[in-house]
Design a protein around this motif. Sequence first.
Motif, PDB file in Angstrom:
ATOM      1  N   ARG A   2      28.348 -65.050   0.112  1.00  0.00           N
ATOM      2  CA  ARG A   2      27.631 -66.059  -0.688  1.00  0.00           C
ATOM      3  C   ARG A   2      26.523 -65.415  -1.519  1.00  0.00           C
ATOM      4  NH1 ARG A   2      27.637 -68.664   4.437  1.00  0.00           N
ATOM      5  NH2 ARG A   2      29.248 -70.279   4.566  1.00  0.00           N
ATOM      6  N   LEU A   3      25.778 -64.501  -0.909  1.00  0.00           N
ATOM      7  CA  LEU A   3      24.677 -63.875  -1.632  1.00  0.00           C
ATOM      8  C   LEU A   3      25.181 -62.997  -2.773  1.00  0.00           C
ATOM      9  CD1 LEU A   3      22.335 -62.908   1.359  1.00  0.00           C
ATOM     10  CD2 LEU A   3      22.188 -64.900  -0.151  1.00  0.00           C
ATOM     11  N   GLU A   4      26.282 -62.291  -2.566  1.00  0.00           N
ATOM     12  CA  GLU A   4      26.813 -61.458  -3.648  1.00  0.00           C
ATOM     13  C   GLU A   4      27.366 -62.312  -4.778  1.00  0.00           C
ATOM     14  OE1 GLU A   4      29.533 -58.706  -1.947  1.00  0.00           O
ATOM     15  OE2 GLU A   4      27.958 -57.381  -1.164  1.00  0.00           O
ATOM     16  N   ARG A   5      28.001 -63.447  -4.445  1.00  0.00           N
ATOM     17  CA  ARG A   5      28.468 -64.351  -5.512  1.00  0.00           C
ATOM     18  C   ARG A   5      27.298 -64.941  -6.273  1.00  0.00           C
ATOM     19  NH1 ARG A   5      32.448 -65.963  -1.557  1.00  0.00           N
ATOM     20  NH2 ARG A   5      31.125 -67.719  -0.952  1.00  0.00           N
ATOM     21  N   LEU A   6      26.225 -65.255  -5.565  1.00  0.00           N
ATOM     22  CA  LEU A   6      25.025 -65.773  -6.239  1.00  0.00           C
ATOM     23  C   LEU A   6      24.444 -64.724  -7.173  1.00  0.00           C
ATOM     24  CD1 LEU A   6      22.850 -67.916  -6.639  1.00  0.00           C
ATOM     25  CD2 LEU A   6      21.697 -67.036  -4.582  1.00  0.00           C
ATOM     26  N   ALA A   7      24.453 -63.459  -6.751  1.00  0.00           N
ATOM     27  CA  ALA A   7      23.938 -62.390  -7.613  1.00  0.00           C
ATOM     28  C   ALA A   7      24.739 -62.292  -8.904  1.00  0.00           C
ATOM     29  CB  ALA A   7      23.964 -61.060  -6.860  1.00  0.00           C
ATOM     30  N   ILE A   8      26.065 -62.453  -8.810  1.00  0.00           N
ATOM     31  CA  ILE A   8      26.894 -62.401 -10.011  1.00  0.00           C
ATOM     32  C   ILE A   8      26.562 -63.572 -10.927  1.00  0.00           C
ATOM     33  CG2 ILE A   8      29.274 -62.563 -10.836  1.00  0.00           C
ATOM     34  CD1 ILE A   8      30.132 -61.073  -8.320  1.00  0.00           C
ATOM     35  N   ARG A   9      26.399 -64.772 -10.339  1.00  0.00           N
ATOM     36  CA  ARG A   9      26.048 -65.937 -11.176  1.00  0.00           C
ATOM     37  C   ARG A   9      24.696 -65.769 -11.843  1.00  0.00           C
ATOM     38  NH1 ARG A   9      28.178 -68.882  -6.683  1.00  0.00           N
ATOM     39  NH2 ARG A   9      26.041 -69.377  -5.992  1.00  0.00           N
ATOM     40  N   GLU A  10      23.796 -65.035 -11.193  1.00  0.00           N
ATOM     41  CA  GLU A  10      22.475 -64.799 -11.772  1.00  0.00           C
ATOM     42  C   GLU A  10      22.465 -63.629 -12.752  1.00  0.00           C
ATOM     43  OE1 GLU A  10      19.555 -66.612 -11.262  1.00  0.00           O
ATOM     44  OE2 GLU A  10      20.990 -68.029 -10.383  1.00  0.00           O
ATOM     45  N   GLY A  11      23.649 -63.030 -13.004  1.00  0.00           N
ATOM     46  CA  GLY A  11      23.733 -61.932 -13.955  1.00  0.00           C
ATOM     47  C   GLY A  11      23.268 -60.602 -13.406  1.00  0.00           C
ATOM     48  N   LEU A  12      23.271 -60.439 -12.070  1.00  0.00           N
ATOM     49  CA  LEU A  12      22.822 -59.201 -11.448  1.00  0.00           C
ATOM     50  C   LEU A  12      24.051 -58.421 -10.983  1.00  0.00           C
ATOM     51  CD1 LEU A  12      19.935 -60.708  -9.278  1.00  0.00           C
ATOM     52  CD2 LEU A  12      19.760 -59.666 -11.551  1.00  0.00           C
ATOM     53  N   ASP A  13      24.351 -57.320 -11.673  1.00  0.00           N
ATOM     54  CA  ASP A  13      25.505 -56.501 -11.313  1.00  0.00           C
ATOM     55  C   ASP A  13      25.103 -55.403 -10.342  1.00  0.00           C
ATOM     56  OD1 ASP A  13      27.228 -57.962 -12.907  1.00  0.00           O
ATOM     57  OD2 ASP A  13      26.831 -56.725 -14.685  1.00  0.00           O
ATOM     58  N   PHE A  14      26.094 -54.949  -9.592  1.00  0.00           N
ATOM     59  CA  PHE A  14      25.952 -53.853  -8.633  1.00  0.00           C
ATOM     60  C   PHE A  14      24.914 -54.159  -7.547  1.00  0.00           C
ATOM     61  CE2 PHE A  14      27.189 -51.958 -12.705  1.00  0.00           C
ATOM     62  CZ  PHE A  14      28.406 -51.414 -12.354  1.00  0.00           C
ATOM     63  N   ILE A  15      24.727 -55.438  -7.260  1.00  0.00           N
ATOM     64  CA  ILE A  15      23.858 -55.821  -6.158  1.00  0.00           C
ATOM     65  C   ILE A  15      24.669 -55.810  -4.869  1.00  0.00           C
ATOM     66  CG2 ILE A  15      22.468 -57.675  -5.145  1.00  0.00           C
ATOM     67  CD1 ILE A  15      21.119 -56.260  -7.441  1.00  0.00           C
ATOM     68  N   ARG A  16      24.173 -55.106  -3.879  1.00  0.00           N
ATOM     69  CA  ARG A  16      24.816 -55.066  -2.580  1.00  0.00           C
ATOM     70  C   ARG A  16      23.893 -55.706  -1.548  1.00  0.00           C
ATOM     71  NH1 ARG A  16      28.155 -54.498  -5.535  1.00  0.00           N
ATOM     72  NH2 ARG A  16      29.581 -52.761  -5.882  1.00  0.00           N
ATOM     73  N   VAL A  17      24.509 -56.433  -0.634  1.00  0.00           N
ATOM     74  CA  VAL A  17      23.758 -57.101   0.428  1.00  0.00           C
ATOM     75  C   VAL A  17      24.028 -56.362   1.727  1.00  0.00           C
ATOM     76  CG1 VAL A  17      23.382 -59.253   1.667  1.00  0.00           C
ATOM     77  CG2 VAL A  17      23.942 -59.299  -0.770  1.00  0.00           C
ATOM     78  N   GLU A  18      22.992 -55.812   2.293  1.00  0.00           N
ATOM     79  CA  GLU A  18      23.108 -55.049   3.532  1.00  0.00           C
ATOM     80  C   GLU A  18      22.451 -55.831   4.665  1.00  0.00           C
ATOM     81  OE1 GLU A  18      21.531 -50.871   5.531  1.00  0.00           O
ATOM     82  OE2 GLU A  18      21.335 -51.204   3.373  1.00  0.00           O
ATOM     83  N   PRO A  19      23.224 -56.347   5.614  1.00  0.00           N
ATOM     84  CA  PRO A  19      22.611 -57.054   6.749  1.00  0.00           C
ATOM     85  C   PRO A  19      22.053 -56.052   7.763  1.00  0.00           C
ATOM     86  CG  PRO A  19      24.996 -57.103   6.941  1.00  0.00           C
ATOM     87  CD  PRO A  19      24.693 -56.386   5.656  1.00  0.00           C
ATOM     88  N   ARG A  20      20.765 -56.103   7.972  1.00  0.00           N
ATOM     89  CA  ARG A  20      20.120 -55.224   8.944  1.00  0.00           C
ATOM     90  C   ARG A  20      19.757 -56.055  10.171  1.00  0.00           C
ATOM     91  NH1 ARG A  20      16.187 -51.702   4.820  1.00  0.00           N
ATOM     92  NH2 ARG A  20      17.931 -50.866   3.557  1.00  0.00           N
ATOM     93  N   ILE A  21      20.304 -55.658  11.288  1.00  0.00           N
ATOM     94  CA  ILE A  21      20.213 -56.457  12.501  1.00  0.00           C
ATOM     95  C   ILE A  21      19.291 -55.764  13.493  1.00  0.00           C
ATOM     96  CG2 ILE A  21      21.526 -57.429  14.437  1.00  0.00           C
ATOM     97  CD1 ILE A  21      23.927 -57.545  12.570  1.00  0.00           C
ATOM     98  N   THR A  22      18.320 -56.529  13.977  1.00  0.00           N
ATOM     99  CA  THR A  22      17.372 -56.047  14.986  1.00  0.00           C
ATOM    100  C   THR A  22      17.649 -56.763  16.295  1.00  0.00           C
ATOM    101  OG1 THR A  22      15.723 -55.715  13.258  1.00  0.00           O
ATOM    102  CG2 THR A  22      14.951 -55.703  15.547  1.00  0.00           C
TER     103      THR A  22
END
Length: 782
Positions: free
Chosen positions: A327-347
């Motif tokens: 969902r976050l990567e699709r939102l980035a594309i809709r916002e015109g942000l290319d090459f955005i990667r979402v890295e889930p960091r788990i603690t």
Amino acid sequence: MIENNNARRTGNRLAHLKLASGAAALALALSAVPVSLPSPAFAQSYTFTDVAIEGNRRVEPGTILSYAGIARGQTVNAAELNEAYQRIQGSGLFEEVEIVPQGGTLLIRVVEFPTVNQISIEGNRAIDDDALLPQVQTQSRRVYSPSQAEADADAIADAYVQQGRVAARVQPRVIRRSDNRVDLVFEVFEGGVAEVERIGFAGNSQYSDRRLRRAIQTKQAGFLRAIIASDTFIEERINFDRQALSDFYASRGYVDFRVTGVNAELSEERDAYFLTFNVEEGQQFRFGGVSVSSDLPEVNAPLFREAVRVRPGTVYSPSLVERDVARLERLAIREGLDFIRVEPRITRNDRDLSLNVNYVLTRGERIFVERIDIEGNTTTLDRVVRRQFDTVEGDPFNPREIRETAERIRALGFFRNAEVNAREGSSPQEVIVDVDVEEQPTGSISFGGSYSTSSGFGIQVGFSERNFLGRGQQLAFQVSTGVSNQRYSFNFTEPALLGRDLAFGLDLSYAETNRDNSEYNTAIGTFSPSLTFPIAENADLQVRYTARYNDLSIPDESEVGQIVRSEAARGEQVESSVGYTLSYDTRRTGLDPTAGVLLEFSQDFGGLGGDQQFIKTAARASAQRLVYNEEVTLRATVEAGALNYQGDGSRVTDRYFLGTSRMRGFEPGGIGPREFDDGGDIDDALGGNYFAVARFEAEFPLGLPEEYGISGGVFYDVGNLWGLDETNDNVLYEDGALRQVVGVSLFWTTPLGPLRFNFSEALQKESEDKAQNFEFTISTDF
């Protein structure tokens, strides 16, 4: 008939050197060449002025000399002669080799291996020749090789092992023919199928063995073992089962789960295995804090935080994290942000058994998709596979999207196997996506028969194709005929109209009844094209047009009531309507893997031409949940419908009827308004303009061996059917009370499909209702 291993022993026995000199014989003996000649113990060198070759037919003398490596006039010793022999023998061209020094002449005698005349397999019944011969590398009209024949025998045996026949044995034999030819025959002893007699688990406390056995693909052998393939022991399937168990526990929050080992014990008879999965469950974790962060100035972190669906306290599941990342990567594309990667960091927080997730938005590498190559699709068109990609050539490369695409391609059901991989393209900044698929059959033809006391014998013939002409289209038609009824149906679906996420459907049907469960005849034909498209996650909208031909007639000798007779007097009618259906389905994509919900709401508006104006409304809500460590399944469904016909009102062919599909415990047309006279000559089920039904049931194990596939259930149905546009004094139950039914069910999972047997008792019914205490149906999901 000579076995190939005998041939090898013969070759070894005859493979020796005959040297004229006793000194050379002793030297060769020290070189481990099996000869024994009386000679004095001293070394000797040889110089040959000529080399003679005997026995060769196909192999050129120059080829043999090249293997020997001895030139005329060259001085050699016994060890070098032995090496020459080894090279000639190792060429694999000769069955026997002799090297005999005769003064100044070196004599090389050879017996060439025969050529293969033909290859056959005998004794195979479980696997056809067409499936086994491709495993054989030996070829006709080529030189016979004993070692290759043994390797081919092992390959054939491996094919049987993959089908669970671990006791299979394959013996290669040769039959001598004229002109130095042989027939190669693989004699097969297939043996029996090694079944999985018992599947057990060690170390599990949260879930029972019965529940875990449902999560894996391998099944225990039951009394239908002769036709069930999933109970056959296949080693590769065990690896799949290990992953299935890991996925099962991971989706339920057990992040530390692991399979420590699998013990497979073969019975003394070598016809059954006993499997034990050793597991460590660990603790169940839930989501703790969920946040979104980024050090990129163009990223609006609060906007992305609103798109996250996971909430603290939810049982942790990697699939939920993956969906949020998508969902976050699709939102980035809709916002015109290319090459955005979402890295889930788990603690990890072991104190309260929670996992904090921080979705970090970073700048990924600038890598583009150069091209997409598709191979192996001999039937399916490229565009059917290509439209599963959200990525096209020239788009930024996203590894997660490629993984999701691979799953979508496999989910099509068109391919036995589908692999999607990425490799470096013409530059380090470009990748090529390779799709390798293996086709499988997608069509089926069905034949069947039926018999009922009311309609007599019937025949059903059906055809369905899920990948029509390789276009990914679905096509099906069915013909059902009987003594008093006929039905013809045709269905077509194009899942990607104009290359978009837009499904086009076309339904055609025509049915005639001739006094089937009634005293009147009907003829109903429908034509209904539709378009279906997604409007939100898990939500679809279908819009449709329906043209319906409706004829109601009464034979002269029939005894029917006033209402049906007046409705039949209207003659043939044509309805024309437009409608829509909204659906919301979380049965496969919900947050909770143990629960699911299906919601549907539909309306049809008649009057766009035709003879009738009406509004037809229907709604359904269904839910399912697994409880008691997922041993018991609870289901509930609430369903209702309403008809509002203008003018002359609805007819019996338009109104709702409650049968076994909507309310159990009653015959079709067994409840609701009916025209009835005390003499019993008239008893017409009229249907109703309104209905409401609630169904509740529980399914649970009966304690029988799981391999039988038998479970039990209880159910309770309550509902009513009412409302007519026309009535008289003989009409009963136009506003009838609620009917209530309780019953028990027996579920039986068979290779022919899931079967269901219902035994019911009506707790509340009207005196003229038609109860049905037993019914046999095909079990379906809610």
